[in-house]
Design an enzyme around this catalytic site. Structure first.
Site, mmCIF file in Angstrom:
data_model
loop_
_atom_site.group_PDB
_atom_site.id
_atom_site.type_symbol
_atom_site.label_atom_id
_atom_site.label_comp_id
_atom_site.label_asym_id
_atom_site.label_seq_id
_atom_site.Cartn_x
_atom_site.Cartn_y
_atom_site.Cartn_z
ATOM 1 N N MET A 165 32.103 -56.909 -13.876
ATOM 2 C CA MET A 165 31.820 -55.791 -14.891
ATOM 3 C C MET A 165 32.015 -56.272 -16.190
ATOM 4 O O MET A 165 32.913 -57.116 -16.493
ATOM 5 C CB MET A 165 33.100 -54.861 -14.569
ATOM 6 N N TYR A 442 44.998 -58.327 -19.102
ATOM 7 C CA TYR A 442 43.468 -57.620 -18.907
ATOM 8 C C TYR A 442 43.302 -56.628 -17.953
ATOM 9 O O TYR A 442 44.365 -56.230 -17.452
ATOM 10 C CB TYR A 442 42.528 -58.909 -18.224
ATOM 11 N N GLU A 443 42.227 -56.099 -17.851
ATOM 12 C CA GLU A 443 41.977 -54.603 -17.161
ATOM 13 C C GLU A 443 42.904 -53.508 -17.978
ATOM 14 O O GLU A 443 43.429 -52.654 -17.245
ATOM 15 C CB GLU A 443 42.219 -54.760 -15.737
ATOM 16 N N GLY A 444 43.087 -53.695 -19.136
ATOM 17 C CA GLY A 444 43.878 -52.781 -19.979
ATOM 18 C C GLY A 444 45.283 -53.192 -19.770
ATOM 19 O O GLY A 444 45.807 -53.297 -19.107
#
Length: 594
Positions: A165, A442-444
Protein backbone atom coordinates in the site's frame (compact mmCIF):
# COMPACT_ATOMS: atom_id res chain seq x y z
CA UNK A 1 21.69 -17.31 17.43
CA UNK A 2 18.23 -17.02 19.04
CA UNK A 3 16.04 -20.11 19.17
CA UNK A 4 12.26 -20.32 18.73
CA UNK A 5 9.69 -22.94 19.72
CA UNK A 6 6.11 -22.26 18.55
CA UNK A 7 3.83 -21.81 21.62
CA UNK A 8 1.32 -24.38 20.37
CA UNK A 9 0.02 -25.35 23.81
CA UNK A 10 -0.98 -21.81 24.72
CA UNK A 11 -2.49 -21.24 21.28
CA UNK A 12 -4.57 -24.37 21.71
CA UNK A 13 -5.65 -23.23 25.17
CA UNK A 14 -6.86 -19.86 23.88
CA UNK A 15 -8.54 -21.29 20.79
CA UNK A 16 -10.17 -24.40 22.22
CA UNK A 17 -10.72 -23.64 25.90
CA UNK A 18 -11.13 -19.88 26.20
CA UNK A 19 -12.72 -19.05 22.84
CA UNK A 20 -14.10 -22.53 21.97
CA UNK A 21 -13.68 -21.64 18.32
CA UNK A 22 -14.87 -24.94 16.86
CA UNK A 23 -18.26 -24.41 18.53
CA UNK A 24 -18.41 -20.85 17.17
CA UNK A 25 -17.52 -22.13 13.69
CA UNK A 26 -20.44 -24.57 13.70
CA UNK A 27 -22.77 -21.59 13.33
CA UNK A 28 -20.86 -20.40 10.23
CA UNK A 29 -21.59 -22.58 7.18
CA UNK A 30 -18.28 -21.77 5.50
CA UNK A 31 -16.32 -22.89 8.60
CA UNK A 32 -18.65 -25.51 10.06
CA UNK A 33 -16.28 -28.37 9.22
CA UNK A 34 -13.24 -26.78 10.86
CA UNK A 35 -12.76 -28.90 13.97
CA UNK A 36 -10.17 -29.19 16.73
CA UNK A 37 -8.05 -31.75 14.88
CA UNK A 38 -7.93 -29.63 11.72
CA UNK A 39 -6.89 -26.55 13.68
CA UNK A 40 -4.18 -28.40 15.60
CA UNK A 41 -2.79 -29.99 12.45
CA UNK A 42 -2.51 -26.62 10.69
CA UNK A 43 -0.89 -25.03 13.75
CA UNK A 44 1.68 -27.80 14.00
CA UNK A 45 2.71 -27.57 10.35
CA UNK A 46 2.76 -23.76 10.47
CA UNK A 47 5.02 -23.95 13.51
CA UNK A 48 7.41 -26.27 11.69
CA UNK A 49 7.65 -23.89 8.76
CA UNK A 50 8.15 -20.81 10.96
CA UNK A 51 10.75 -22.37 13.25
CA UNK A 52 12.54 -24.53 10.69
CA UNK A 53 12.54 -22.40 7.54
CA UNK A 54 12.01 -18.74 8.47
CA UNK A 55 13.62 -18.33 11.91
CA UNK A 56 17.20 -19.10 10.74
CA UNK A 57 16.89 -16.19 8.28
CA UNK A 58 16.26 -13.52 10.91
CA UNK A 59 19.90 -12.74 11.80
CA UNK A 60 20.87 -13.09 8.13
CA UNK A 61 18.34 -10.46 7.11
CA UNK A 62 19.52 -8.13 9.86
CA UNK A 63 23.17 -8.42 8.82
CA UNK A 64 22.75 -8.25 5.05
CA UNK A 65 19.77 -5.98 4.57
CA UNK A 66 18.38 -5.31 1.09
CA UNK A 67 20.42 -4.08 -1.89
CA UNK A 68 19.12 -1.68 -4.57
CA UNK A 69 20.53 -1.65 -8.11
CA UNK A 70 20.01 2.02 -9.02
CA UNK A 71 20.35 1.32 -12.75
CA UNK A 72 17.62 -1.32 -12.93
CA UNK A 73 15.65 -0.18 -9.84
CA UNK A 74 15.59 -3.83 -8.73
CA UNK A 75 16.05 -4.88 -5.08
CA UNK A 76 17.82 -8.04 -3.93
CA UNK A 77 16.59 -9.42 -0.61
CA UNK A 78 18.91 -11.14 1.90
CA UNK A 79 20.30 -14.62 1.32
CA UNK A 80 17.64 -17.30 1.76
CA UNK A 81 14.62 -14.97 1.72
CA UNK A 82 13.57 -15.89 -1.83
CA UNK A 83 13.94 -19.65 -1.26
CA UNK A 84 11.85 -19.43 1.93
CA UNK A 85 9.20 -17.44 0.08
CA UNK A 86 9.06 -20.09 -2.63
CA UNK A 87 8.46 -22.70 0.08
CA UNK A 88 5.75 -20.47 1.57
CA UNK A 89 3.99 -20.31 -1.80
CA UNK A 90 4.44 -24.03 -2.50
CA UNK A 91 2.98 -24.87 0.91
CA UNK A 92 -0.13 -22.80 0.21
CA UNK A 93 0.38 -20.70 3.35
CA UNK A 94 -0.58 -17.44 1.67
CA UNK A 95 -3.93 -18.92 0.65
CA UNK A 96 -4.86 -20.15 4.13
CA UNK A 97 -7.82 -17.84 4.83
CA UNK A 98 -8.45 -16.56 1.30
CA UNK A 99 -11.69 -17.10 -0.61
CA UNK A 100 -11.86 -20.51 -2.40
CA UNK A 101 -13.37 -18.68 -5.36
CA UNK A 102 -9.92 -17.21 -5.97
CA UNK A 103 -7.89 -20.30 -5.09
CA UNK A 104 -7.86 -19.88 -1.32
CA UNK A 105 -8.36 -22.56 1.32
CA UNK A 106 -11.17 -20.69 3.04
CA UNK A 107 -9.98 -21.38 6.59
CA UNK A 108 -10.87 -18.98 9.42
CA UNK A 109 -8.96 -15.73 9.85
CA UNK A 110 -8.18 -16.59 13.47
CA UNK A 111 -6.11 -19.54 12.22
CA UNK A 112 -4.30 -17.28 9.77
CA UNK A 113 -3.46 -14.94 12.67
CA UNK A 114 -1.86 -17.82 14.55
CA UNK A 115 0.31 -18.52 11.51
CA UNK A 116 1.40 -14.89 11.40
CA UNK A 117 2.21 -14.74 15.10
CA UNK A 118 4.63 -17.62 14.58
CA UNK A 119 6.09 -16.12 11.41
CA UNK A 120 6.65 -12.81 13.17
CA UNK A 121 8.46 -14.56 16.00
CA UNK A 122 10.61 -16.23 13.36
CA UNK A 123 11.38 -13.08 11.36
CA UNK A 124 9.28 -9.95 11.28
CA UNK A 125 11.21 -8.50 8.32
CA UNK A 126 10.61 -11.60 6.15
CA UNK A 127 6.97 -11.92 7.22
CA UNK A 128 6.15 -8.38 6.12
CA UNK A 129 6.40 -9.44 2.46
CA UNK A 130 3.50 -11.93 2.47
CA UNK A 131 1.71 -10.02 5.24
CA UNK A 132 1.24 -6.91 3.11
CA UNK A 133 0.01 -9.05 0.23
CA UNK A 134 -2.81 -10.31 2.41
CA UNK A 135 -3.91 -6.74 3.09
CA UNK A 136 -3.91 -5.92 -0.62
CA UNK A 137 -5.98 -9.05 -1.23
CA UNK A 138 -8.56 -7.96 1.38
CA UNK A 139 -8.84 -4.47 -0.09
CA UNK A 140 -9.39 -5.65 -3.65
CA UNK A 141 -11.71 -8.42 -2.46
CA UNK A 142 -13.90 -5.79 -0.78
CA UNK A 143 -13.72 -2.92 -3.30
CA UNK A 144 -12.26 -4.17 -6.59
CA UNK A 145 -14.21 -4.51 -9.81
CA UNK A 146 -14.95 -7.98 -11.10
CA UNK A 147 -12.22 -7.51 -13.70
CA UNK A 148 -9.70 -6.44 -11.03
CA UNK A 149 -10.62 -9.38 -8.84
CA UNK A 150 -10.23 -11.86 -11.70
CA UNK A 151 -6.90 -10.33 -12.69
CA UNK A 152 -5.24 -9.92 -9.30
CA UNK A 153 -6.84 -12.02 -6.57
CA UNK A 154 -5.79 -15.50 -7.76
CA UNK A 155 -2.15 -14.38 -8.00
CA UNK A 156 -2.24 -12.58 -4.63
CA UNK A 157 -3.90 -15.61 -3.08
CA UNK A 158 -1.25 -18.01 -4.32
CA UNK A 159 1.58 -15.64 -3.48
CA UNK A 160 2.88 -15.62 -7.04
CA UNK A 161 2.37 -11.85 -6.87
CA UNK A 162 2.75 -9.69 -3.78
CA UNK A 163 1.07 -6.45 -2.73
CA UNK A 164 1.81 -3.14 -1.04
CA UNK A 165 0.00 0.00 0.00
CA UNK A 166 1.46 3.31 -1.16
CA UNK A 167 0.05 6.02 1.05
CA UNK A 168 2.34 8.63 2.50
CA UNK A 169 4.60 11.18 0.81
CA UNK A 170 7.67 13.13 1.99
CA UNK A 171 5.70 16.22 3.06
CA UNK A 172 2.57 14.69 4.61
CA UNK A 173 3.34 11.77 6.94
CA UNK A 174 0.11 10.62 8.56
CA UNK A 175 -1.89 13.60 7.24
CA UNK A 176 -2.91 12.02 3.96
CA UNK A 177 -5.15 14.97 3.16
CA UNK A 178 -1.96 16.75 2.05
CA UNK A 179 -0.88 14.17 -0.54
CA UNK A 180 -0.06 15.43 -4.05
CA UNK A 181 0.25 12.35 -6.29
CA UNK A 182 -1.88 12.98 -9.39
CA UNK A 183 -4.04 10.62 -11.45
CA UNK A 184 -4.91 11.78 -14.97
CA UNK A 185 -7.87 10.05 -16.70
CA UNK A 186 -7.15 8.33 -20.03
CA UNK A 187 -9.51 7.73 -22.96
CA UNK A 188 -9.63 3.97 -22.26
CA UNK A 189 -10.90 4.50 -18.70
CA UNK A 190 -7.52 3.95 -17.06
CA UNK A 191 -5.35 6.58 -15.35
CA UNK A 192 -1.76 7.81 -15.46
CA UNK A 193 -0.26 8.46 -12.04
CA UNK A 194 2.61 10.81 -11.25
CA UNK A 195 4.14 11.49 -7.85
CA UNK A 196 6.36 10.18 -5.08
CA UNK A 197 5.69 7.84 -2.14
CA UNK A 198 7.94 7.05 0.82
CA UNK A 199 8.21 4.45 3.58
CA UNK A 200 6.68 1.75 1.37
CA UNK A 201 7.32 -1.57 3.12
CA UNK A 202 8.16 -4.34 0.63
CA UNK A 203 7.84 -1.74 -2.14
CA UNK A 204 10.39 -3.52 -4.32
CA UNK A 205 11.92 -7.00 -4.01
CA UNK A 206 12.85 -10.19 -5.85
CA UNK A 207 10.52 -12.63 -4.09
CA UNK A 208 7.43 -12.51 -6.32
CA UNK A 209 6.96 -12.20 -10.07
CA UNK A 210 4.89 -9.03 -9.80
CA UNK A 211 4.11 -6.42 -7.13
CA UNK A 212 0.58 -5.02 -6.97
CA UNK A 213 0.73 -1.49 -5.54
CA UNK A 214 -2.40 0.10 -4.12
CA UNK A 215 -1.81 3.83 -4.52
CA UNK A 216 -3.63 6.86 -3.14
CA UNK A 217 -3.77 9.81 -5.55
CA UNK A 218 -5.86 12.83 -6.57
CA UNK A 219 -8.04 13.22 -9.64
CA UNK A 220 -7.80 16.58 -11.47
CA UNK A 221 -11.12 17.86 -10.09
CA UNK A 222 -10.71 16.37 -6.59
CA UNK A 223 -11.77 18.49 -3.62
CA UNK A 224 -8.97 19.41 -1.19
CA UNK A 225 -8.10 17.35 1.87
CA UNK A 226 -8.95 13.75 2.64
CA UNK A 227 -12.29 14.00 0.80
CA UNK A 228 -10.42 14.24 -2.50
CA UNK A 229 -8.38 11.05 -2.38
CA UNK A 230 -8.92 8.15 -4.76
CA UNK A 231 -7.44 4.64 -4.76
CA UNK A 232 -5.74 2.97 -7.71
CA UNK A 233 -4.21 -0.42 -8.40
CA UNK A 234 -0.82 0.09 -10.03
CA UNK A 235 1.12 -3.13 -10.82
CA UNK A 236 4.89 -3.28 -11.29
CA UNK A 237 4.30 -5.22 -14.53
CA UNK A 238 1.08 -4.76 -16.48
CA UNK A 239 -0.86 -8.05 -16.40
CA UNK A 240 -2.06 -9.63 -19.60
CA UNK A 241 -5.52 -11.14 -19.98
CA UNK A 242 -4.14 -14.65 -19.62
CA UNK A 243 -2.47 -13.80 -16.30
CA UNK A 244 0.99 -13.40 -17.78
CA UNK A 245 3.22 -10.36 -17.39
CA UNK A 246 3.35 -7.56 -19.90
CA UNK A 247 5.47 -4.42 -20.06
CA UNK A 248 7.15 -2.75 -17.08
CA UNK A 249 4.93 -0.06 -15.56
CA UNK A 250 6.12 3.43 -14.67
CA UNK A 251 6.46 2.86 -10.92
CA UNK A 252 10.03 2.46 -9.64
CA UNK A 253 12.04 2.22 -6.46
CA UNK A 254 14.32 5.27 -6.30
CA UNK A 255 15.91 4.49 -2.95
CA UNK A 256 15.88 2.31 0.17
CA UNK A 257 15.71 3.71 3.68
CA UNK A 258 18.63 2.88 5.98
CA UNK A 259 16.77 1.94 9.12
CA UNK A 260 17.22 1.17 12.79
CA UNK A 261 15.58 -2.25 12.40
CA UNK A 262 13.69 -4.63 10.07
CA UNK A 263 16.73 -4.50 7.78
CA UNK A 264 15.57 -7.55 5.84
CA UNK A 265 12.50 -5.74 4.57
CA UNK A 266 12.82 -3.24 1.75
CA UNK A 267 11.43 0.10 2.92
CA UNK A 268 11.24 1.84 -0.43
CA UNK A 269 10.99 5.31 -1.86
CA UNK A 270 8.71 4.93 -4.88
CA UNK A 271 8.45 7.22 -7.90
CA UNK A 272 5.49 7.16 -10.29
CA UNK A 273 6.16 8.53 -13.77
CA UNK A 274 2.97 8.24 -15.76
CA UNK A 275 2.29 4.83 -14.23
CA UNK A 276 -0.74 3.00 -15.58
CA UNK A 277 -3.44 2.43 -12.96
CA UNK A 278 -7.10 1.55 -12.62
CA UNK A 279 -9.54 3.02 -10.14
CA UNK A 280 -10.53 0.94 -7.10
CA UNK A 281 -13.95 1.84 -5.72
CA UNK A 282 -15.55 5.24 -6.25
CA UNK A 283 -13.75 8.48 -7.13
CA UNK A 284 -12.68 10.49 -4.07
CA UNK A 285 -13.55 7.58 -1.79
CA UNK A 286 -10.09 6.03 -1.77
CA UNK A 287 -9.31 6.55 1.88
CA UNK A 288 -12.42 4.64 2.91
CA UNK A 289 -11.51 1.78 0.56
CA UNK A 290 -7.93 1.75 1.78
CA UNK A 291 -9.12 1.49 5.38
CA UNK A 292 -9.83 -2.19 4.71
CA UNK A 293 -6.11 -2.67 4.14
CA UNK A 294 -5.09 -0.20 6.86
CA UNK A 295 -7.20 -1.91 9.52
CA UNK A 296 -5.87 -5.31 8.48
CA UNK A 297 -2.37 -3.85 8.71
CA UNK A 298 -3.05 -2.47 12.20
CA UNK A 299 -4.07 -5.89 13.42
CA UNK A 300 -1.04 -7.28 11.63
CA UNK A 301 1.34 -4.87 13.36
CA UNK A 302 -0.05 -5.96 16.71
CA UNK A 303 0.80 -9.52 15.67
CA UNK A 304 4.34 -8.41 14.82
CA UNK A 305 4.98 -7.19 18.36
CA UNK A 306 3.25 -10.22 19.83
CA UNK A 307 5.63 -12.42 17.86
CA UNK A 308 8.66 -10.45 19.06
CA UNK A 309 7.43 -10.54 22.65
CA UNK A 310 7.13 -14.32 22.57
CA UNK A 311 10.51 -15.03 20.98
CA UNK A 312 12.30 -12.53 23.23
CA UNK A 313 10.70 -14.15 26.28
CA UNK A 314 11.71 -17.65 25.22
CA UNK A 315 15.35 -16.70 24.77
CA UNK A 316 15.49 -14.67 27.97
CA UNK A 317 14.11 -17.62 29.98
CA UNK A 318 16.68 -19.99 28.49
CA UNK A 319 19.48 -17.56 29.34
CA UNK A 320 18.20 -16.91 32.87
CA UNK A 321 18.14 -20.63 33.64
CA UNK A 322 21.70 -21.09 32.42
CA UNK A 323 23.51 -17.89 33.47
CA UNK A 324 25.16 -18.05 36.93
CA UNK A 325 25.45 -14.76 38.84
CA UNK A 326 25.53 -14.13 42.62
CA UNK A 327 23.60 -16.01 45.25
CA UNK A 328 19.92 -15.78 45.99
CA UNK A 329 19.13 -13.24 48.72
CA UNK A 330 17.28 -15.94 50.63
CA UNK A 331 20.17 -18.43 50.49
CA UNK A 332 21.89 -20.53 47.82
CA UNK A 333 19.57 -22.32 45.41
CA UNK A 334 22.33 -24.19 43.56
CA UNK A 335 24.88 -24.98 46.31
CA UNK A 336 26.78 -27.35 44.02
CA UNK A 337 27.59 -24.46 41.67
CA UNK A 338 29.75 -21.36 42.17
CA UNK A 339 26.68 -19.11 41.89
CA UNK A 340 22.94 -19.40 41.39
CA UNK A 341 21.23 -19.13 37.99
CA UNK A 342 19.87 -15.60 37.66
CA UNK A 343 16.29 -16.84 37.36
CA UNK A 344 16.23 -17.09 41.19
CA UNK A 345 16.53 -13.29 41.56
CA UNK A 346 13.23 -11.41 42.06
CA UNK A 347 13.83 -8.65 39.53
CA UNK A 348 14.89 -11.10 36.84
CA UNK A 349 11.61 -12.89 37.53
CA UNK A 350 9.80 -9.53 37.16
CA UNK A 351 11.36 -8.96 33.74
CA UNK A 352 10.56 -12.48 32.55
CA UNK A 353 7.02 -12.49 33.88
CA UNK A 354 6.33 -9.07 32.36
CA UNK A 355 7.19 -10.45 28.93
CA UNK A 356 5.30 -13.69 29.55
CA UNK A 357 2.16 -11.87 30.72
CA UNK A 358 2.25 -9.50 27.77
CA UNK A 359 2.75 -12.42 25.37
CA UNK A 360 -0.12 -14.49 26.80
CA UNK A 361 -2.44 -11.50 27.17
CA UNK A 362 -1.56 -10.30 23.68
CA UNK A 363 -2.21 -13.74 22.21
CA UNK A 364 -5.64 -13.86 23.83
CA UNK A 365 -6.51 -10.38 22.55
CA UNK A 366 -5.21 -11.06 19.03
CA UNK A 367 -7.17 -14.31 18.73
CA UNK A 368 -10.28 -12.80 20.29
CA UNK A 369 -10.13 -9.97 17.73
CA UNK A 370 -9.50 -12.35 14.84
CA UNK A 371 -12.51 -14.43 15.85
CA UNK A 372 -14.61 -11.25 15.86
CA UNK A 373 -13.39 -10.66 12.31
CA UNK A 374 -14.49 -14.17 11.35
CA UNK A 375 -17.90 -13.53 12.89
CA UNK A 376 -18.23 -10.18 11.15
CA UNK A 377 -17.51 -11.83 7.78
CA UNK A 378 -19.05 -15.28 8.08
CA UNK A 379 -21.87 -15.31 10.62
CA UNK A 380 -25.37 -15.98 9.28
CA UNK A 381 -26.84 -13.78 12.02
CA UNK A 382 -27.02 -10.10 11.05
CA UNK A 383 -27.09 -8.96 14.68
CA UNK A 384 -24.04 -11.06 15.51
CA UNK A 385 -22.17 -9.70 12.49
CA UNK A 386 -22.96 -6.14 13.53
CA UNK A 387 -21.92 -6.65 17.14
CA UNK A 388 -18.68 -8.33 16.09
CA UNK A 389 -17.87 -5.49 13.69
CA UNK A 390 -18.53 -2.86 16.36
CA UNK A 391 -16.38 -4.62 18.96
CA UNK A 392 -13.61 -5.13 16.43
CA UNK A 393 -13.66 -1.42 15.54
CA UNK A 394 -13.20 -0.63 19.24
CA UNK A 395 -10.42 -3.16 19.73
CA UNK A 396 -8.39 -2.50 16.56
CA UNK A 397 -6.52 0.58 17.87
CA UNK A 398 -5.95 -1.27 21.15
CA UNK A 399 -4.49 -4.30 19.36
CA UNK A 400 -2.17 -2.07 17.37
CA UNK A 401 -1.05 0.33 20.11
CA UNK A 402 -1.26 -1.67 23.35
CA UNK A 403 0.42 -4.76 21.91
CA UNK A 404 3.20 -2.73 20.29
CA UNK A 405 3.79 -0.67 23.45
CA UNK A 406 3.97 -3.92 25.36
CA UNK A 407 6.29 -5.43 22.76
CA UNK A 408 8.72 -2.56 23.23
CA UNK A 409 8.55 -2.97 27.01
CA UNK A 410 8.90 -6.76 26.87
CA UNK A 411 11.79 -6.92 24.39
CA UNK A 412 13.62 -4.24 26.39
CA UNK A 413 13.12 -6.17 29.63
CA UNK A 414 14.27 -9.40 28.00
CA UNK A 415 17.38 -7.69 26.70
CA UNK A 416 17.97 -6.57 30.29
CA UNK A 417 17.91 -10.18 31.47
CA UNK A 418 21.06 -10.72 29.41
CA UNK A 419 22.87 -7.83 31.06
CA UNK A 420 25.81 -6.68 28.94
CA UNK A 421 25.36 -9.66 26.62
CA UNK A 422 22.01 -8.19 25.61
CA UNK A 423 23.84 -5.54 23.61
CA UNK A 424 25.89 -8.10 21.69
CA UNK A 425 24.47 -8.94 18.26
CA UNK A 426 25.18 -12.68 18.38
CA UNK A 427 22.55 -13.18 21.11
CA UNK A 428 19.87 -11.59 18.91
CA UNK A 429 18.14 -9.64 21.67
CA UNK A 430 19.13 -6.19 20.49
CA UNK A 431 17.62 -6.96 17.08
CA UNK A 432 14.28 -7.76 18.71
CA UNK A 433 14.37 -4.39 20.48
CA UNK A 434 15.26 -2.49 17.30
CA UNK A 435 12.61 -4.29 15.27
CA UNK A 436 9.97 -3.72 17.96
CA UNK A 437 10.41 0.06 17.98
CA UNK A 438 9.11 0.56 14.44
CA UNK A 439 5.82 -1.14 15.30
CA UNK A 440 4.83 1.75 17.54
CA UNK A 441 5.29 4.18 14.65
CA UNK A 442 4.05 2.82 11.35
CA UNK A 443 0.46 2.08 10.24
CA UNK A 444 -0.53 5.13 12.28
CA UNK A 445 1.58 6.01 15.30
CA UNK A 446 0.27 4.84 18.63
CA UNK A 447 -0.79 8.41 19.36
CA UNK A 448 -2.95 8.31 16.22
CA UNK A 449 -4.43 5.02 17.44
CA UNK A 450 -5.18 6.59 20.81
CA UNK A 451 -6.91 9.57 19.18
CA UNK A 452 -8.91 7.14 17.03
CA UNK A 453 -9.98 5.16 20.10
CA UNK A 454 -10.99 8.05 22.34
CA UNK A 455 -12.08 10.59 19.74
CA UNK A 456 -13.82 8.38 17.17
CA UNK A 457 -14.54 4.97 18.66
CA UNK A 458 -15.66 6.10 22.14
CA UNK A 459 -16.68 9.77 22.25
CA UNK A 460 -17.63 9.74 18.56
CA UNK A 461 -20.54 7.35 19.14
CA UNK A 462 -21.33 8.46 22.70
CA UNK A 463 -19.73 5.35 24.13
CA UNK A 464 -21.95 2.83 22.31
CA UNK A 465 -19.08 0.51 21.38
CA UNK A 466 -17.51 0.78 24.81
CA UNK A 467 -20.88 -0.11 26.35
CA UNK A 468 -20.99 -3.27 24.22
CA UNK A 469 -17.68 -4.37 25.64
CA UNK A 470 -18.69 -3.22 29.12
CA UNK A 471 -21.73 -5.50 28.93
CA UNK A 472 -19.43 -8.49 28.42
CA UNK A 473 -17.33 -7.44 31.39
CA UNK A 474 -20.42 -7.08 33.58
CA UNK A 475 -21.74 -10.46 32.47
CA UNK A 476 -18.50 -12.14 33.55
CA UNK A 477 -18.50 -10.28 36.88
CA UNK A 478 -22.09 -11.30 37.57
CA UNK A 479 -21.39 -14.93 36.63
CA UNK A 480 -18.42 -15.16 39.00
CA UNK A 481 -19.48 -12.63 41.64
CA UNK A 482 -20.20 -15.28 44.31
CA UNK A 483 -17.36 -17.62 43.33
CA UNK A 484 -14.85 -17.11 46.13
CA UNK A 485 -11.72 -18.41 44.31
CA UNK A 486 -12.41 -15.96 41.49
CA UNK A 487 -12.53 -12.84 43.65
CA UNK A 488 -8.84 -12.06 43.25
CA UNK A 489 -9.53 -11.54 39.53
CA UNK A 490 -13.15 -10.39 39.44
CA UNK A 491 -12.78 -7.61 42.02
CA UNK A 492 -9.97 -5.68 40.30
CA UNK A 493 -11.71 -6.19 36.94
CA UNK A 494 -14.93 -4.70 38.31
CA UNK A 495 -13.04 -1.85 39.95
CA UNK A 496 -11.21 -0.94 36.75
CA UNK A 497 -14.43 -1.20 34.74
CA UNK A 498 -16.10 1.36 37.02
CA UNK A 499 -13.09 3.67 36.78
CA UNK A 500 -13.07 3.51 32.97
CA UNK A 501 -16.75 4.50 32.88
CA UNK A 502 -16.09 7.48 35.14
CA UNK A 503 -12.96 8.52 33.27
CA UNK A 504 -14.73 8.29 29.92
CA UNK A 505 -17.60 10.46 31.14
CA UNK A 506 -15.21 13.03 32.60
CA UNK A 507 -13.12 13.22 29.43
CA UNK A 508 -16.27 13.57 27.34
CA UNK A 509 -17.34 16.66 29.30
CA UNK A 510 -13.85 18.15 29.08
CA UNK A 511 -13.60 17.50 25.35
CA UNK A 512 -16.90 19.25 24.76
CA UNK A 513 -15.31 22.43 26.08
CA UNK A 514 -11.77 21.97 24.68
CA UNK A 515 -10.79 19.40 22.05
CA UNK A 516 -7.17 19.53 23.21
CA UNK A 517 -8.34 17.54 26.23
CA UNK A 518 -8.74 14.52 23.92
CA UNK A 519 -5.18 14.87 22.66
CA UNK A 520 -3.83 15.27 26.18
CA UNK A 521 -5.56 12.20 27.60
CA UNK A 522 -5.79 9.82 24.64
CA UNK A 523 -2.52 7.88 25.01
CA UNK A 524 -3.08 7.21 28.70
CA UNK A 525 -6.74 6.39 28.06
CA UNK A 526 -5.88 3.77 25.43
CA UNK A 527 -3.43 2.09 27.78
CA UNK A 528 -6.05 1.99 30.54
CA UNK A 529 -8.51 0.40 28.09
CA UNK A 530 -5.86 -2.08 27.01
CA UNK A 531 -5.47 -3.19 30.60
CA UNK A 532 -9.25 -3.47 30.97
CA UNK A 533 -9.36 -5.82 27.97
CA UNK A 534 -6.41 -7.85 29.27
CA UNK A 535 -7.99 -8.09 32.72
CA UNK A 536 -11.22 -9.37 31.16
CA UNK A 537 -9.44 -11.98 29.03
CA UNK A 538 -7.17 -13.09 31.88
CA UNK A 539 -10.21 -13.48 34.13
CA UNK A 540 -11.79 -15.75 31.52
CA UNK A 541 -8.59 -17.79 31.46
CA UNK A 542 -8.34 -17.94 35.26
CA UNK A 543 -11.83 -19.40 35.46
CA UNK A 544 -10.64 -22.33 33.35
CA UNK A 545 -7.22 -22.76 34.97
CA UNK A 546 -8.56 -22.80 38.55
CA UNK A 547 -10.36 -26.06 37.79
CA UNK A 548 -7.28 -27.85 36.43
CA UNK A 549 -4.44 -27.06 38.81
CA UNK A 550 -3.19 -30.64 38.87
CA UNK A 551 -1.65 -29.89 35.45
CA UNK A 552 1.58 -27.87 35.28
CA UNK A 553 0.36 -25.82 32.29
CA UNK A 554 -2.59 -24.46 34.24
CA UNK A 555 -0.52 -23.79 37.37
CA UNK A 556 1.85 -21.74 35.23
CA UNK A 557 -1.10 -19.96 33.64
CA UNK A 558 -2.48 -18.99 37.05
CA UNK A 559 0.93 -17.80 38.25
CA UNK A 560 1.23 -15.57 35.17
CA UNK A 561 -2.28 -14.17 35.63
CA UNK A 562 -1.66 -13.46 39.31
CA UNK A 563 1.57 -11.66 38.43
CA UNK A 564 -0.34 -9.56 35.89
CA UNK A 565 -3.00 -8.50 38.37
CA UNK A 566 -0.46 -7.80 41.14
CA UNK A 567 2.35 -6.14 39.22
CA UNK A 568 1.12 -4.80 35.85
CA UNK A 569 -2.55 -3.86 36.23
CA UNK A 570 -1.79 -1.30 39.02
CA UNK A 571 -0.21 0.87 36.31
CA UNK A 572 -3.76 2.00 35.56
CA UNK A 573 -3.92 4.11 38.74
CA UNK A 574 -1.07 6.29 37.49
CA UNK A 575 -2.46 6.41 33.96
CA UNK A 576 -5.91 7.51 35.14
CA UNK A 577 -4.42 10.24 37.30
CA UNK A 578 -2.30 11.44 34.41
CA UNK A 579 -5.24 11.42 31.99
CA UNK A 580 -7.24 13.53 34.46
CA UNK A 581 -4.46 16.13 34.73
CA UNK A 582 -5.71 17.55 31.44
CA UNK A 583 -4.23 19.67 28.68
CA UNK A 584 -3.16 22.68 30.75
CA UNK A 585 0.26 21.34 31.90
CA UNK A 586 1.04 20.48 28.24
CA UNK A 587 -0.23 23.63 26.56
CA UNK A 588 0.61 26.33 29.13
CA UNK A 589 4.20 26.93 28.07
CA UNK A 590 4.67 29.55 25.35
CA UNK A 591 6.14 28.08 22.16
CA UNK A 592 9.06 30.49 22.34
CA UNK A 593 10.16 28.96 25.63
CA UNK A 594 10.73 25.49 24.17
Amino acid sequence: MPQYTPPLRDMQFVLHEMLQVSEVFKAMPRHAEVDVDTINAVLEEAGKFAAGVVAPLNPVGDREGCKLDKDTHEVRTPTGFKAAYEQFVAGGWGALSCDPEHGGQGLPIVLNQCLYEMLNSASQAWTMYPGLSHGAYECLHAHGTEEQKALYLPKLTSGEWSGTMCLTEPHCGTDLGLLRTKAEPQPDGSYRLTGQKIFISAGEHDLAGNIVHLVLARLPDAPPGSKGISLFVVPKFLPQADGGLGERNGIFCSGLEHKMGIHGNATAQMVLEGAHGTLVGEPNQGLQAMFVMMNAARLGVGMQSLGLTEVAYQNAVAYAKDRLQMRSLSGPKAPDKPADPIIVHPDVRRMLLTARAYAEGGRALAMYSALLLDQAHASEDEEERQEAAELLALLTPIVKAFLTDNGWIATSECLGVFGGHGYIAEWGMEQFVRDARINMIYEGTNTIQALDLLGRKVLGDNGARMKRFGAKVRELIEDEGVNEPMQEFVNPLADLGDKVVKLTTELGFKAFQNRDEVGAAAVDYLRVCGHLVFAYLFTLQARIALKKQDDAFYRAKLATIRFYFAKLLPETAMLIRRARSGAQPLMAMDEALF
